[in-house]
Motif scaffolding. Structure first.
Motif, PDB file in Angstrom:
ATOM      1  N   UNK A  70       0.826  -1.204   0.000  1.00 54.43           N
ATOM      2  CA  UNK A  70       0.000   0.000   0.000  1.00 54.43           C
ATOM      3  C   UNK A  70       0.861   1.255   0.000  1.00 54.43           C
ATOM      4  N   UNK A  71       1.902   1.260   0.819  1.00 53.97           N
ATOM      5  CA  UNK A  71       2.810   2.404   0.811  1.00 53.97           C
ATOM      6  C   UNK A  71       3.556   2.513  -0.513  1.00 53.97           C
ATOM      7  N   UNK A  72       3.915   1.387  -1.099  1.00 54.32           N
ATOM      8  CA  UNK A  72       4.612   1.418  -2.387  1.00 54.32           C
ATOM      9  C   UNK A  72       3.730   2.046  -3.470  1.00 54.32           C
ATOM     10  N   UNK A  73       2.444   1.699  -3.481  1.00 53.08           N
ATOM     11  CA  UNK A  73       1.542   2.275  -4.486  1.00 53.08           C
ATOM     12  C   UNK A  73       1.345   3.759  -4.248  1.00 53.08           C
ATOM     13  N   UNK A  74       1.319   4.187  -2.982  1.00 55.23           N
ATOM     14  CA  UNK A  74       1.225   5.615  -2.698  1.00 55.23           C
ATOM     15  C   UNK A  74       2.464   6.337  -3.217  1.00 55.23           C
TER      16      UNK A  74
END
Length: 541
Positions: free
Chosen positions: A295-299
């Motif tokens: 999720x942080x990577x996609x952000x």
């Protein structure tokens, strides 16, 4: 390759490995350890995504370990009555000396550090295992050589007769698997009296095509000498423990001991029904950890791609667009507003970051590692924070009980091995102030007695050294304690030469009392003796 005749122990070992493969134990332990270390992105991750690591697994695991291991342990032995014909007083004296020796042994074996490794193994693999063995090369007390060693052991290399029964002392046999060089094993076999032909049958694992290079125990490639799996088997016969060391085809040696207990203690972090192995807390956190990282990577990917505005232009009217500051752009006729358009920055969906933060918070809360327990919450109400910290320890009370039982088992094994391996004339080393001294216990009495190990846990300290010093400062400023009391209660390591200051203060107090006694002609006072006692206590501190 000609037909190979395997030993019975090797067949039992292969049956145990087959059971562990059904549980996927090796793969699970390896994956848990990788996530704890921070290696949380596999090769199948999309190459276009960044690979951030927000290691919630390690934060929670370290908290659980420190919570279970928290508190000072007090280890003692008790006797369940003296056997017939044995003097109760002599037995009590020997047990008292044994209690002082076990405290010294705890420090010598560095058990305070070893228990953290034990708990880390349990948190990653589901089981914590301690193995006690006799090391003939260890330095003993006085002229006696050899002593007891205690090490952790991986649960992937521990096998027992009944893998559906979580009771190690009740097993028909247990097997510890390890890997040693073929040369060392052949030298051991030769020293044990094996023939040259038998020693040649000690072959590396690659010879059988079953090299035990599991994902849980990687080894260096290109070693100077190939390794072979060596099995150490223990079983009970006629009330005592026997042990055997063997390879796939050769029994190196078989020895009858005087021990009554298997030299292995273990516990499950979370017991599994009808299974010898437990479940690790890290296993349940891995799916959440993967989601948080992705999720942080996609952000990050979204913000990188859309953080800056983009210009869309009509290439038929503007041959080339330049983004340099102040540079003119040539256009061919028409309305320029129709030829150029600026696309603004992308907007992140409202609540997406809150969802990620909530996933992290709920993951830690479900494992008992709340912000209050981790020390992240602000201390607005001290009493409420202490109450919440106490409540957070409820999640590990079952683990703490199993861990303390494992420590009691280890201490019982120490006593059993000392009674079996120590000579009656061998002294026991005990701590005496800053030094150490030796005492003699009657092992003939201890062998006949029914010794029971007991572990007591002290209260967990809720105050740091700085907090304790601040409280003492306020008490001294308010006149509630004396300077001598302040120095005696000051945490160790804060004030250099504290013992020397205490001696000077006590000497000054004794001098003042003697001066008062000279004026009124009174005899010696009890205060002088009390000051000497306090000075001695200060010096020992």
């Amino acid at each position: 390759m000609s037909r190979v005749f395997k030993t019975k122990t090797w067949e039992q070992y292969e049956a145990g490995r087959a059971f562990k493969r059904k549980l996927r134990l090796d793969e699970t332990v390896w994956r848990n350890e990788c996530f704890y270390r921070g290696e949380q992105w596999g090769e199948d991750a999309p190459p276009s995504l960044p690979r951030p690591v927000f290691n919630v697994v390690r934060r929670v695991t370290d908290y659980l370990i420190s919570t279970v291991a928290g508190g000072n342990l007090s280890v003692t032995y008790t006797e369940d009555g003296a056997p017939a014909g044995v003097s109760p007083e002599a037995l009590r004296q020997s047990v008292a000396l044994l209690n002082r020796h076990v405290c010294y042994r705890w420090e010598r074996c560095r058990m305070d550090r070893l228990v953290y490794r034990l708990l880390l193994d349990a948190a990653l693999s589901g089981d914590g295992v301690l193995y006690c063995y006799w090391d003939p090369k260890a330095r003993g007390s006085g002229p006696f050589a050899g002593d007891i060693r205690t090490v952790t052991w991986p649960n992937t290399q521990l096998f027992c007769a009944d893998m559906n029964r979580a009771d190690i002392q009740g097993q028909e046999y247990i097997i510890l698997a390890g890997r040693e060089s073929v040369g060392a094993l052949r030298r051991e076999g030769k020293a044990a009296g094996l023939s040259a032909d038998a020693c040649k049958k000690i072959r590396p694992d690659v010879y059988y095509g079953t090299a035990d290079r599991t994902v849980a125990t990687p080894e260096l490639e290109g070693e100077s000498e190939a390794k072979a799996t060596v099995l150490t088997k223990f079983w009970k016969q006629d009330g005592v423990v026997w042990f055997e060391r063997s390879t796939a085809e050769v029994v190196l040696r078989r020895v009858r001991t005087a021990q009554r207990l298997y030299p292995v203690a273990y516990f499950n972090w979370m017991p599994r029904r009808s299974c010898f192995h437990g479940t690790a807390p890290v296993t349940a956190m891995i799916p959440n950890q993967k989601y948080i990282n992705r999720a942080y990577a996609m952000v990050m990917k979204h913000m990188t791609d859309t953080a800056f505005s983009k210009v869309i232009y009509d290439k038929s009217r503007i041959p080339e667009w330049s983004g340099e500051v102040g540079q003119a752009v040539a256009a061919v006729g028409g309305n320029l507003s129709d030829a150029v358009q600026v696309v603004g920055t992308g907007q992140l969906q409202d609540g997406y970051m809150a969802l990620i933060e909530n996933a992290m918070a709920v993951t830690k809360e479900m494992m008992g590692a709340t912000d209050t327990a981790l020390g992240s919450a602000q201390a607005h109400n001290t009493s409420a924070i202490l109450a919440l910290q106490e409540a957070s320890r409820t999640a590990v009370q079952q683990v703490s009980a199993a861990y303390l039982q494992c420590i009691e088992d280890v201490v019982s094994i120490w006593a059993d091995m000392m009674c079996a391996c120590y000579n009656d004339r061998r002294p026991l080393t005990i701590a005496a102030g800053a030094g150490k001294q030796a005492g003699f216990a009657d092992f003939s009495l201890l062998r006949r007695a029914a010794l029971c190990a007991k572990v007591e846990v002290g209260n967990i300290s809720r105050y740091s050294a700085s907090g304790t010093q601040s409280t003492l400062d306020r008490l001294l400023d308010g006149g509630h304690i004396t300077l001598r009391q302040y120095l005696e209660c000051l945490p160790a390591g804060i004030l250099p030469m504290r013992a020397k200051l205490l001696e000077d203060i006590c000497a000054s107090e004794r001098g003042g009392q003697e001066h008062d006694g000279g004026d009124d002609g009174a005899g010696p006072r009890d205060g002088a003796d009390g000051g000497g006692e306090l000075a001695a206590r200060g010096a020992s501190a």
